[in-house]
Structure formats: structure tokens, C-alpha cells
Design a protein around this motif. Structure first.
Motif, PDB file in Angstrom:
ATOM      1  N   LEU A 196       1.224  -1.097  -0.250  1.00  0.00           N
ATOM      2  CA  LEU A 196       0.408   0.263  -0.130  1.00  0.00           C
ATOM      3  C   LEU A 196       0.819   1.536  -0.285  1.00  0.00           C
ATOM      4  N   GLN A 197       0.963   2.430  -0.689  1.00  0.00           N
ATOM      5  CA  GLN A 197       1.112   3.713  -0.488  1.00  0.00           C
ATOM      6  C   GLN A 197       0.578   4.680   1.091  1.00  0.00           C
ATOM      7  N   LEU A 198       1.751   4.708   1.818  1.00  0.00           N
ATOM      8  CA  LEU A 198       0.764   5.999   2.630  1.00  0.00           C
ATOM      9  C   LEU A 198       0.656   7.018   2.371  1.00  0.00           C
ATOM     10  N   VAL A 199       0.080   7.693   1.294  1.00  0.00           N
ATOM     11  CA  VAL A 199      -0.901   8.422   0.616  1.00  0.00           C
ATOM     12  C   VAL A 199      -1.697   8.084   0.824  1.00  0.00           C
ATOM     13  N   GLN A 200      -2.052   7.138  -0.001  1.00  0.00           N
ATOM     14  CA  GLN A 200      -2.927   6.778   0.506  1.00  0.00           C
ATOM     15  C   GLN A 200      -4.167   6.339   1.555  1.00  0.00           C
ATOM     16  N   VAL A 201      -2.681   5.766   2.394  1.00  0.00           N
ATOM     17  CA  VAL A 201      -3.561   4.854   3.784  1.00  0.00           C
ATOM     18  C   VAL A 201      -3.940   6.122   4.384  1.00  0.00           C
ATOM     19  N   LEU A 202      -3.227   7.409   4.459  1.00  0.00           N
ATOM     20  CA  LEU A 202      -3.852   8.612   5.397  1.00  0.00           C
ATOM     21  C   LEU A 202      -5.104   9.592   4.693  1.00  0.00           C
ATOM     22  N   ARG A 203      -5.198   9.548   3.487  1.00  0.00           N
ATOM     23  CA  ARG A 203      -6.494  10.196   3.401  1.00  0.00           C
ATOM     24  C   ARG A 203      -7.350   9.509   3.692  1.00  0.00           C
ATOM     25  N   HIS A 204      -6.724   8.332   3.171  1.00  0.00           N
ATOM     26  CA  HIS A 204      -8.162   7.189   4.092  1.00  0.00           C
ATOM     27  C   HIS A 204      -8.593   7.031   5.012  1.00  0.00           C
ATOM     28  N   GLU A 205      -7.663   7.451   5.956  1.00  0.00           N
ATOM     29  CA  GLU A 205      -8.312   7.013   7.227  1.00  0.00           C
ATOM     30  C   GLU A 205      -8.365   9.200   7.855  1.00  0.00           C
ATOM     31  N   ILE A 206      -7.542  10.041   7.068  1.00  0.00           N
ATOM     32  CA  ILE A 206      -8.322  10.740   7.659  1.00  0.00           C
ATOM     33  C   ILE A 206      -9.562  11.829   6.822  1.00  0.00           C
ATOM     34  N   ALA A 207     -10.069  10.666   6.022  1.00  0.00           N
ATOM     35  CA  ALA A 207     -11.569  11.005   5.633  1.00  0.00           C
ATOM     36  C   ALA A 207     -12.392  10.717   5.969  1.00  0.00           C
ATOM     37  N   HIS A 208     -11.807   9.525   6.886  1.00  0.00           N
ATOM     38  CA  HIS A 208     -13.268   8.650   7.775  1.00  0.00           C
ATOM     39  C   HIS A 208     -13.138   9.862   8.914  1.00  0.00           C
ATOM     40  N   VAL A 209     -12.360  10.701  10.007  1.00  0.00           N
ATOM     41  CA  VAL A 209     -12.362  11.730  10.445  1.00  0.00           C
ATOM     42  C   VAL A 209     -13.203  13.043   9.642  1.00  0.00           C
ATOM     43  N   LEU A 210     -12.915  13.199   8.911  1.00  0.00           N
ATOM     44  CA  LEU A 210     -13.495  14.149   8.356  1.00  0.00           C
ATOM     45  C   LEU A 210     -15.020  13.746   8.169  1.00  0.00           C
ATOM     46  N   PHE A 211     -15.384  12.611   7.467  1.00  0.00           N
ATOM     47  CA  PHE A 211     -16.536  12.744   7.682  1.00  0.00           C
ATOM     48  C   PHE A 211     -17.445  12.600   8.603  1.00  0.00           C
ATOM     49  N   GLY A 212     -16.510  11.141   9.712  1.00  0.00           N
ATOM     50  CA  GLY A 212     -17.357  11.396  10.923  1.00  0.00           C
ATOM     51  C   GLY A 212     -18.006  12.699  11.963  1.00  0.00           C
ATOM     52  N   GLN A 213     -16.795  13.237  11.541  1.00  0.00           N
ATOM     53  CA  GLN A 213     -16.611  15.187  12.309  1.00  0.00           C
ATOM     54  C   GLN A 213     -18.072  15.613  11.376  1.00  0.00           C
ATOM     55  N   CYS A 214     -18.116  15.536  10.297  1.00  0.00           N
ATOM     56  CA  CYS A 214     -18.888  16.326   9.718  1.00  0.00           C
ATOM     57  C   CYS A 214     -20.900  15.821   9.826  1.00  0.00           C
ATOM     58  N   THR A 215     -20.255  14.484  10.577  1.00  0.00           N
ATOM     59  CA  THR A 215     -21.804  13.257  10.095  1.00  0.00           C
ATOM     60  C   THR A 215     -22.330  13.290  11.774  1.00  0.00           C
ATOM     61  N   ARG A 216     -21.599  13.639  12.299  1.00  0.00           N
ATOM     62  CA  ARG A 216     -21.085  13.194  14.055  1.00  0.00           C
ATOM     63  C   ARG A 216     -22.668  12.989  14.830  1.00  0.00           C
ATOM     64  N   LYS A 217     -23.774  13.843  14.146  1.00  0.00           N
ATOM     65  CA  LYS A 217     -25.178  13.732  14.672  1.00  0.00           C
ATOM     66  C   LYS A 217     -25.307  11.794  14.567  1.00  0.00           C
ATOM     67  N   ALA A 218     -25.061  11.757  13.466  1.00  0.00           N
ATOM     68  CA  ALA A 218     -26.131  10.827  13.119  1.00  0.00           C
ATOM     69  C   ALA A 218     -25.325   9.598  12.430  1.00  0.00           C
ATOM     70  N   VAL A 219     -23.537   9.892  12.382  1.00  0.00           N
ATOM     71  CA  VAL A 219     -23.106   8.539  12.635  1.00  0.00           C
ATOM     72  C   VAL A 219     -23.540   7.373  12.635  1.00  0.00           C
ATOM     73  N   LYS A 220     -23.768   7.305  14.099  1.00  0.00           N
ATOM     74  CA  LYS A 220     -24.459   5.623  14.408  1.00  0.00           C
ATOM     75  C   LYS A 220     -25.198   4.760  12.858  1.00  0.00           C
ATOM     76  N   GLU A 221     -26.245   5.326  12.547  1.00  0.00           N
ATOM     77  CA  GLU A 221     -27.036   4.928  12.227  1.00  0.00           C
ATOM     78  C   GLU A 221     -26.138   4.808  10.652  1.00  0.00           C
ATOM     79  N   ILE A 222     -25.102   5.006  10.325  1.00  0.00           N
ATOM     80  CA  ILE A 222     -24.669   5.180   8.938  1.00  0.00           C
ATOM     81  C   ILE A 222     -24.099   3.475   8.282  1.00  0.00           C
ATOM     82  N   PRO A 223     -24.536   3.215   7.559  1.00  0.00           N
ATOM     83  CA  PRO A 223     -23.931   1.706   7.020  1.00  0.00           C
ATOM     84  C   PRO A 223     -22.462   1.640   7.233  1.00  0.00           C
ATOM     85  N   LEU A 224     -21.737   0.782   7.363  1.00  0.00           N
ATOM     86  CA  LEU A 224     -20.174   0.688   7.216  1.00  0.00           C
ATOM     87  C   LEU A 224     -20.476   0.294   5.660  1.00  0.00           C
TER      88      LEU A 224
END
Length: 302
Positions: A112-140
Motif C-alpha cells: 500500500l502507499q502512505l498517501v492512500q492510507v493517510l487520505r483514507h483515515e483522514i477522510a474517515h475523521v472528516l466525514f465522521g466529524q461532519c456527520t457526528r449527529k447521525a454517524v451511528k446509523e450510517i451503514p459501514l
């Protein structure tokens, strides 16, 4: 600014015997052990990606995102402090704004590439923070599909996995990927491949604006199922069926090979074509020899 800290005071779940240093950028703080990694390259990748995602970052509360870089796999496993597979190289905790990754050398060993791994995990944080009010209901599958889509990942093995399961007609319904993924690496590969393709197909048929409209609904705290149907126009069950039906159309050649009649017919046709090509080549060679025999060598001419 660098500061030496002791992990026992900052993050008790990590080894208390290890000393850590940190370096900061406007939105990220990287924790690492001296001499194990270049933190500035990690910060650069992180900030570059952050700048690409104003649709998410503008909806987030202010705050730093911490990235912990573990030097060994054992340290990584202990740091996550949650069930995680041996083959994983990164993990995100969106609501606490924390990311834990393995040393880039281990990420490279996992092909794997460091860039891919970092962007993927950061995307999780950004999306989770943005949707934190509903995050528990979102399908995996949607959460992972979002991370892959925003990170702009391309992992060839996932494409191969998807084609193989289209070929064998063993695609999992998205409903089966709502709360968890298979524990085996092969099963997880399929789950990630399906998540990636389902999200990509959603954007293809409905548009990127629809995706961000859905995120806006989630940001407001609306129920995922209700928001999805209202914005996309299909309920989740219908989307699941339509997406799986689209696979055969979008990967026609793979679908053809999933039919034994076409498979063996195609192989037979290829064998016949090969025979005809070889026979034609031999005939041309014989004709050439015949012409040479009928031509008098200039040595014998008088």
C-alpha cells in the motif's frame, strides 16, 4: 514546534515505556518516535488532503487531528485497543479526531502507499466529524465507500476481487455489510471492493451534488435511511438491488464468462482460431518453399 512527551500521560493505551515527540501543522499533530519516521512528509500529505475537502471541513468544529505513527505491528495493535485484523495498517477514531497508522515501511510491505492510507483515515475523521449527529446509523459500506471515494484510492486487487465475484455470482448484498465486514482478509477485500463500487456507481448515476446533499442531511442529524431515500430517490433496499444489477451491465465481459456456455464456447472458438492461424502460417511457408524450388539459381544460368 517539537515537544517531548511521555505516552503514559498523553495516551495510556500505548506503551508507557516509549517516549514520543510531536510536530504540528495548522490542522494536524503527528506523534512519532524519534528516528522512526519523517513527520513533515506526513503533515504535508495531511494538509494537502484537508485543503481538498472544504465541503466537509467547513462543517466541522475547530480542532486538531492527531496522527500517531507506531513503529511496530505489535505497538499498532496495542494502540488501537480494539478488535482489528492483523493485516490492517491504519485505524481512525473520527469522534475523537485520532488516527493511528503503522510505520510507512510496514505500509509499503503491505503493498500500500502512505498517501492512500493517510487520505483514507483522514477522510474517515472528516466525514465522521461532519456527520457526528447521525454517524451511528450510517451503514459501514457507505462509511468505507466514502473514505475510498474521497481519498481517490485505486487498489488493483480490489478490482480483481470484484470481477472474480461477479464471475462466480457471489457478490454480497450491501445489507450484509451494514454493521460489519467479514473478518478474513479475502472477505474484507470483497467488502471494501463492493463499498467502493457502490459509492462510485451512486455518484455516476445521481451526481456528486447528490452525495453532498446527502451529507448535508446527515450533518443536520437526520436519519440515514430517511435522508438517503429523500435525496437519492431510492430506499436502501432498492439501491442495493439496482447496484447489483448494474454490475452485470457495467462488467459485461465478466458476466459473459460467468456463463458456462459462453465460457466453453469462447474457449473453443479461440482454439479453432489458433488452429486456423497456424494452418495458414504453415501453408504460406510451403508455398514459399515451392516458389524457391521453381526459381533457377543465377549460378546455373548460361
Amino acid at each position: 514546534m517539537k515537544s517531548l512527551i511521555f505516552l503514559l500521560l498523553i495516551l495510556p493505551i500505548l506503551s508507557a515505556s516509549a517516549s514520543w515527540e510531536s510536530v504540528e501543522s495548522p490542522h494536524f499533530r503527528v506523534y512519532y518516535q524519534e528516528g522512526t519516521v519523517d513527520p513533515t512528509s506526513i503533515l504535508q500529505i495531511a494538509e494537502d488532503f484537508y485543503a481538498e475537502m472544504p465541503q466537509l471541513t467547513d462543517r466541522m468544529p475547530a480542532g486538531m487531528i492527531d496522527i500517531w505513527v507506531c513503529d511496530t505491528q505489535k505497538e499498532f495493535q496495542d494502540s488501537v485497543h480494539a478488535p482489528i485484523q492483523d493485516w490492517a495498517v491504519g485505524c481512525a477514531f473520527p469522534l475523537s479526531r485520532r488516527i493511528i497508522i503503522q510505520n510507512p515501511k510496514h505500509i509499503a510491505l503491505a503493498k500500500l502507499q502512505l498517501v492512500q492510507v493517510l487520505r483514507h483515515e483522514i477522510a474517515h475523521v472528516l466525514f465522521g466529524q461532519c456527520t457526528r449527529k447521525a454517524v451511528k446509523e450510517i451503514p459501514l459500506w457507505f462509511i468505507e465507500g466514502i473514505a475510498i471515494y474521497f481519498a481517490d484510492e485505486w487498489v488493483p486487487s480490489r478490482h480483481e476481487t470484484l470481477l472474480k465475484h461477479i464471475f462466480s455470482k457471489s457478490i454480497l448484498p450491501l445489507q450484509a455489510l451494514t454493521r460489519g465486514f467479514p473478518s478474513s482478509q479475502t472477505g474484507a477485500d470483497l467488502a471494501y471492493a463492493e463499498s467502493q463500487d457502490a459509492l462510485r456507481w451512486l455518484v455516476e448515476v445521481k451526481g456528486r451534488d447528490v452525495l453532498f446533499s446527502l451529507i448535508s442531511e446527515l450533518h443536520a442529524g437526520n436519519n440515514f435511511n430517511t435522508a438517503f431515500e429523500a435525496v437519492v430517490g431510492w430506499d436502501l433496499a432498492t439501491f442495493d438491488v439496482l447496484w447489483r444489477e448494474s454490475l452485470a451491465e457495467r462488467y459485461k465481459w465478466a458476466s459473459l464468462f460467468s456463463n458456462s456456455y459462453f465460457l466453453w464456447g469462447g474457449l473453443g472458438g479461440l482454439a479453432l482460431l489458433g488452429y486456423l492461424v497456424r494452418r495458414n502460417r504453415r501453408q504460406r511457408h510451403l508455398n514459399k518453399l515451392s516458389q524457391q524450388e521453381n526459381t533457377m539459381d543465377t549460378f546455373f544460368r548460361t
